[in-house]
Motif scaffolding. Structure first.
Motif, PDB file in Angstrom:
ATOM      1  N   ASN A 108     -24.455 120.464  67.964  1.00 19.68           N
ATOM      2  CA  ASN A 108     -23.252 119.789  68.460  1.00 19.68           C
ATOM      3  C   ASN A 108     -22.310 119.366  67.340  1.00 19.68           C
ATOM      4  OD1 ASN A 108     -24.110 119.927  71.172  1.00 19.68           O
ATOM      5  ND2 ASN A 108     -25.397 118.114  70.869  1.00 19.68           N
ATOM      6  N   LEU A 109     -22.704 119.554  66.109  1.00 17.20           N
ATOM      7  CA  LEU A 109     -21.865 119.132  64.997  1.00 17.20           C
ATOM      8  C   LEU A 109     -20.638 120.022  64.915  1.00 17.20           C
ATOM      9  CD1 LEU A 109     -24.603 118.386  62.317  1.00 17.20           C
ATOM     10  CD2 LEU A 109     -23.579 116.843  64.005  1.00 17.20           C
ATOM     11  N   GLU A 110     -19.522 119.432  64.529  1.00 14.99           N
ATOM     12  CA  GLU A 110     -18.227 120.118  64.612  1.00 14.99           C
ATOM     13  C   GLU A 110     -18.115 121.334  63.704  1.00 14.99           C
ATOM     14  OE1 GLU A 110     -16.310 115.787  64.709  1.00 14.99           O
ATOM     15  OE2 GLU A 110     -14.821 117.361  64.447  1.00 14.99           O
ATOM     16  N   VAL A 111     -18.619 121.230  62.500  1.00 19.23           N
ATOM     17  CA  VAL A 111     -18.482 122.324  61.540  1.00 19.23           C
ATOM     18  C   VAL A 111     -19.868 122.667  60.996  1.00 19.23           C
ATOM     19  CG1 VAL A 111     -17.235 123.198  59.539  1.00 19.23           C
ATOM     20  CG2 VAL A 111     -16.275 121.286  60.852  1.00 19.23           C
ATOM     21  N   ARG A 112     -20.217 123.921  61.031  1.00 19.17           N
ATOM     22  CA  ARG A 112     -21.526 124.362  60.545  1.00 19.17           C
ATOM     23  C   ARG A 112     -21.354 125.615  59.695  1.00 19.17           C
ATOM     24  NH1 ARG A 112     -24.186 125.384  65.952  1.00 19.17           N
ATOM     25  NH2 ARG A 112     -22.023 125.392  66.649  1.00 19.17           N
ATOM     26  N   GLY A 113     -22.030 125.632  58.553  1.00 19.85           N
ATOM     27  CA  GLY A 113     -21.920 126.776  57.668  1.00 19.85           C
ATOM     28  C   GLY A 113     -22.822 127.918  58.086  1.00 19.85           C
ATOM     29  N   GLN A 114     -22.701 129.022  57.366  1.00 17.93           N
ATOM     30  CA  GLN A 114     -23.472 130.237  57.687  1.00 17.93           C
ATOM     31  C   GLN A 114     -24.847 130.250  57.048  1.00 17.93           C
ATOM     32  OE1 GLN A 114     -22.461 132.702  59.922  1.00 17.93           O
ATOM     33  NE2 GLN A 114     -21.009 131.054  60.338  1.00 17.93           N
ATOM     34  N   GLY A 115     -25.044 129.419  56.052  1.00 24.54           N
ATOM     35  CA  GLY A 115     -26.352 129.331  55.434  1.00 24.54           C
ATOM     36  C   GLY A 115     -26.467 130.113  54.141  1.00 24.54           C
ATOM     37  N   GLN A 126      -8.486 126.818  60.553  1.00 23.74           N
ATOM     38  CA  GLN A 126      -9.874 127.035  60.927  1.00 23.74           C
ATOM     39  C   GLN A 126     -10.769 126.162  60.050  1.00 23.74           C
ATOM     40  OE1 GLN A 126     -11.105 131.087  60.573  1.00 23.74           O
ATOM     41  NE2 GLN A 126     -13.112 130.734  61.478  1.00 23.74           N
ATOM     42  N   LEU A 127     -11.666 125.442  60.705  1.00 22.89           N
ATOM     43  CA  LEU A 127     -12.587 124.590  59.961  1.00 22.89           C
ATOM     44  C   LEU A 127     -13.794 125.410  59.570  1.00 22.89           C
ATOM     45  CD1 LEU A 127     -12.570 121.440  62.291  1.00 22.89           C
ATOM     46  CD2 LEU A 127     -10.858 122.180  60.638  1.00 22.89           C
ATOM     47  N   GLN A 128     -14.111 125.442  58.296  1.00 22.92           N
ATOM     48  CA  GLN A 128     -15.281 126.212  57.894  1.00 22.92           C
ATOM     49  C   GLN A 128     -15.852 125.731  56.578  1.00 22.92           C
ATOM     50  OE1 GLN A 128     -14.220 130.349  57.488  1.00 22.92           O
ATOM     51  NE2 GLN A 128     -12.788 129.984  55.811  1.00 22.92           N
ATOM     52  N   PHE A 129     -17.104 126.135  56.366  1.00 24.45           N
ATOM     53  CA  PHE A 129     -17.804 125.897  55.108  1.00 24.45           C
ATOM     54  C   PHE A 129     -18.113 127.246  54.463  1.00 24.45           C
ATOM     55  CE2 PHE A 129     -18.588 121.557  54.572  1.00 24.45           C
ATOM     56  CZ  PHE A 129     -19.018 120.950  55.739  1.00 24.45           C
ATOM     57  N   VAL A 130     -18.104 127.250  53.151  1.00 28.27           N
ATOM     58  CA  VAL A 130     -18.598 128.407  52.407  1.00 28.27           C
ATOM     59  C   VAL A 130     -19.701 127.909  51.492  1.00 28.27           C
ATOM     60  CG1 VAL A 130     -18.078 130.227  50.774  1.00 28.27           C
ATOM     61  CG2 VAL A 130     -16.385 129.604  52.513  1.00 28.27           C
ATOM     62  N   GLU A 131     -20.927 128.360  51.790  1.00 27.90           N
ATOM     63  CA  GLU A 131     -22.086 127.916  51.015  1.00 27.90           C
ATOM     64  C   GLU A 131     -22.371 128.906  49.897  1.00 27.90           C
ATOM     65  OE1 GLU A 131     -24.119 126.267  55.076  1.00 27.90           O
ATOM     66  OE2 GLU A 131     -23.390 128.285  54.664  1.00 27.90           O
ATOM     67  N   SER A 132     -22.915 128.407  48.812  1.00 25.87           N
ATOM     68  CA  SER A 132     -23.306 129.271  47.704  1.00 25.87           C
ATOM     69  C   SER A 132     -24.402 128.591  46.899  1.00 25.87           C
ATOM     70  CB  SER A 132     -22.107 129.576  46.801  1.00 25.87           C
ATOM     71  OG  SER A 132     -21.591 128.385  46.247  1.00 25.87           O
ATOM     72  N   GLY A 133     -25.029 129.362  46.040  1.00 25.68           N
ATOM     73  CA  GLY A 133     -26.021 128.801  45.126  1.00 25.68           C
ATOM     74  C   GLY A 133     -27.456 129.138  45.454  1.00 25.68           C
ATOM     75  N   GLY A 134     -27.690 129.765  46.583  1.00 22.06           N
ATOM     76  CA  GLY A 134     -29.055 130.124  46.920  1.00 22.06           C
ATOM     77  C   GLY A 134     -29.577 131.249  46.041  1.00 22.06           C
ATOM     78  N   GLY A 135     -30.887 131.467  46.107  1.00 16.46           N
ATOM     79  CA  GLY A 135     -31.478 132.542  45.320  1.00 16.46           C
ATOM     80  C   GLY A 135     -32.970 132.364  45.203  1.00 16.46           C
ATOM     81  N   LEU A 136     -33.538 133.130  44.275  1.00 18.68           N
ATOM     82  CA  LEU A 136     -34.978 133.098  44.018  1.00 18.68           C
ATOM     83  C   LEU A 136     -35.262 132.198  42.818  1.00 18.68           C
ATOM     84  CD1 LEU A 136     -37.873 134.217  44.452  1.00 18.68           C
ATOM     85  CD2 LEU A 136     -37.236 136.109  42.926  1.00 18.68           C
ATOM     86  N   VAL A 137     -36.208 131.304  42.986  1.00 20.72           N
ATOM     87  CA  VAL A 137     -36.577 130.402  41.898  1.00 20.72           C
ATOM     88  C   VAL A 137     -38.088 130.230  41.894  1.00 20.72           C
ATOM     89  CG1 VAL A 137     -36.253 128.343  43.357  1.00 20.72           C
ATOM     90  CG2 VAL A 137     -36.083 128.142  40.859  1.00 20.72           C
TER      91      VAL A 137
END
Length: 128
Positions: free
Chosen positions: A114-121, A1-12
């Motif tokens: 249309n992009l092949e792999v997209r993360g959840q945000g 399965q092609l996937q992304f795992v995003e991290s690092g967001g928050g309040l600044v």
């Protein structure tokens, strides 16, 4: 399965910095043009930056030039978005995406769905 795992967001706070990470699994980033997008509340999604499959070129939206830097680590199969001088208007959900067909540029940014792999945000909130 092609996937992304995003991290690092928050309040600044305004003027602060944040680094987002996007780890790819199931595919090798070195064969994909990889980009960051964002969607602010009530606004359309916009392209932020994109790095070519070769890694030889990176482009940025005018709104983030000089403040954001996109990079990638092939060994870790991860892309990063280093964000500095953050302002409230940078508040958005940030997504990463990858594709083998569209090269970085206007066509890439306008074809997010249309992009092949997209993360959840990951949510970035800039507020005092």
């Amino acid at each position: 399965q092609l996937q992304f795992v995003e991290s690092g967001g928050g309040l600044v706070q305004p003027g602060g910095s944040l680094r987002l990470s996007c780890a790819a699994s199931g595919f090798a980033l070195e064969y994909y043009a990889t980009g960051w997008f964002r969607q602010a509340p009530g606004k359309e999604r916009e392209g932020v930056s994109c790095i070519s499959a070769s890694g030889g070129s990176t482009n940025y939206a005018d709104s983030v030039k000089g403040r954001f830097i996109m990079s990638r680590d092939i060994a870790k199969n991860t892309v990063y978005l280093e964000m500095t001088s953050l302002q409230p208007e940078d508040t958005a959900v940030y997504y990463c995406a990858a594709d083998t067909l569209y090269p970085c540029g206007d066509s890439y940014y306008s074809n997010y769905r249309n992009l092949e792999v997209r993360g959840q945000g990951t949510l970035v909130t800039v507020s005092s």
